[in-house]
Scaffold this motif. Structure first.
Motif, mmCIF file in Angstrom:
data_model
loop_
_atom_site.group_PDB
_atom_site.id
_atom_site.type_symbol
_atom_site.label_atom_id
_atom_site.label_comp_id
_atom_site.label_asym_id
_atom_site.label_seq_id
_atom_site.Cartn_x
_atom_site.Cartn_y
_atom_site.Cartn_z
ATOM 1 N N LYS A 149 19.319 29.816 88.682
ATOM 2 C CA LYS A 149 20.227 30.880 89.121
ATOM 3 C C LYS A 149 21.680 30.408 89.032
ATOM 4 O O LYS A 149 22.573 31.174 88.645
ATOM 5 C CB LYS A 149 19.899 31.309 90.553
ATOM 6 C CG LYS A 149 18.609 32.113 90.659
ATOM 7 C CD LYS A 149 18.233 32.346 92.120
ATOM 8 C CE LYS A 149 16.835 32.967 92.214
ATOM 9 N NZ LYS A 149 16.324 33.002 93.599
ATOM 10 N N GLN A 153 22.709 30.601 85.516
ATOM 11 C CA GLN A 153 22.995 31.980 85.115
ATOM 12 C C GLN A 153 24.379 32.427 85.578
ATOM 13 O O GLN A 153 25.073 33.149 84.866
ATOM 14 C CB GLN A 153 21.917 32.920 85.653
ATOM 15 C CG GLN A 153 20.602 32.823 84.904
ATOM 16 C CD GLN A 153 19.625 33.910 85.305
ATOM 17 O OE1 GLN A 153 19.591 34.340 86.447
ATOM 18 N NE2 GLN A 153 18.819 34.355 84.355
ATOM 19 N N LYS A 154 24.778 31.996 86.768
ATOM 20 C CA LYS A 154 26.113 32.344 87.274
ATOM 21 C C LYS A 154 27.206 31.790 86.370
ATOM 22 O O LYS A 154 28.301 32.339 86.283
ATOM 23 C CB LYS A 154 26.297 31.828 88.703
ATOM 24 C CG LYS A 154 25.571 32.661 89.745
ATOM 25 C CD LYS A 154 25.796 32.107 91.142
ATOM 26 C CE LYS A 154 24.981 32.903 92.165
ATOM 27 N NZ LYS A 154 25.042 32.308 93.503
ATOM 28 N N LYS A 155 26.903 30.684 85.695
ATOM 29 C CA LYS A 155 27.855 30.075 84.766
ATOM 30 C C LYS A 155 27.642 30.556 83.328
ATOM 31 O O LYS A 155 28.277 30.053 82.407
ATOM 32 C CB LYS A 155 27.732 28.544 84.820
ATOM 33 C CG LYS A 155 28.265 27.939 86.112
ATOM 34 C CD LYS A 155 28.156 26.435 86.081
ATOM 35 C CE LYS A 155 28.921 25.817 87.248
ATOM 36 N NZ LYS A 155 30.376 25.943 87.109
#
Length: 198
Positions: free
Chosen positions: A82, A85-87
């Motif tokens: 997760k 994914q944020k990056k």
């Protein structure tokens, strides 16, 4: 003259920021060469060290019947994904080596992974297709971690680290994977490693 004095520090700051985005920023803590392998993943597909080369990956040692550390380790790995994914990270893999290969066939591994809130299971390879002795030797030689069958029950003794492997198959860092997991550090390290490889 004042303008010239202002622009020089400004140019230095810009150069510093740009250099932080360029190649060669990743600092390795370890330099362990992963031994050549070709194993089977949860989709009954062959995965080898050669097929993983070109992308960095996070490795771990787990098994599906584990009653202690493996469930939290697997959950922690989903949280790391997760953070990836944020990056907006894409060029990576997550590789789990089963330390109980006689039980953990592809179907069992597929069922195990489905029990977790994995953000993108296409990035995951849970591997099997070797003997207990082979994975014990592989873990020690490649990752300097212990894998040992426990004769008193159906559990397997194994390390709880996560291992960051670079694009060339070299273990460059290890982190706690069970407790005190440095989620942000792992995400930054993966991001830096991907950027350095471009």
């Amino acid at each position: 003259m004042k303008k010239r004095h202002l622009t020089l520090p400004l140019l230095m700051i810009v150069a510093l920021v740009l250099s932080a985005c360029g190649n060669g920023n990743f600092k390795a803590d370890t330099n362990w060469e992963v031994q050549s392998f070709e194993y089977t993943n949860q989709h009954d597909e062959k995965v080898s060290l050669d097929s993983l080369k070109g992308k960095p990956w996070l490795g771990m040692f787990i098994f599906t019947n584990c009653t202690t550390v493996c469930p939290p380790m697997t959950m922690n790995m989903t949280d790391i994904q997760k953070a990836f994914q944020k990056k907006d990270l894409e060029d990576y893999k997550i590789v789990g080596f089963s330390v109980d290969p006689e039980v953990d066939n592809p179907k069992v591994l597929t069922k195990y992974l489905a029990e977790y809130p994995v953000p993108d299971d296409s990035k995951w390879d849970l591997l099997t297709g070797y003997t207990q002795d082979e994975i014990s030797e592989f873990a020690l030689k490649s990752f300097q971690t212990l894998v040992k069958d426990n004769p008193s029950d159906d559990q397997v003794i194994h390390g709880t680290s996560f291992f960051l492997v670079d694009q060339n198959g070299i273990v460059v860092k290890s982190y706690g994977g069970y407790q005190d997991v440095p989620f942000d550090t792992i995400a930054v390290d993966m991001e830096t490693l991907i950027a350095d490889g471009k």
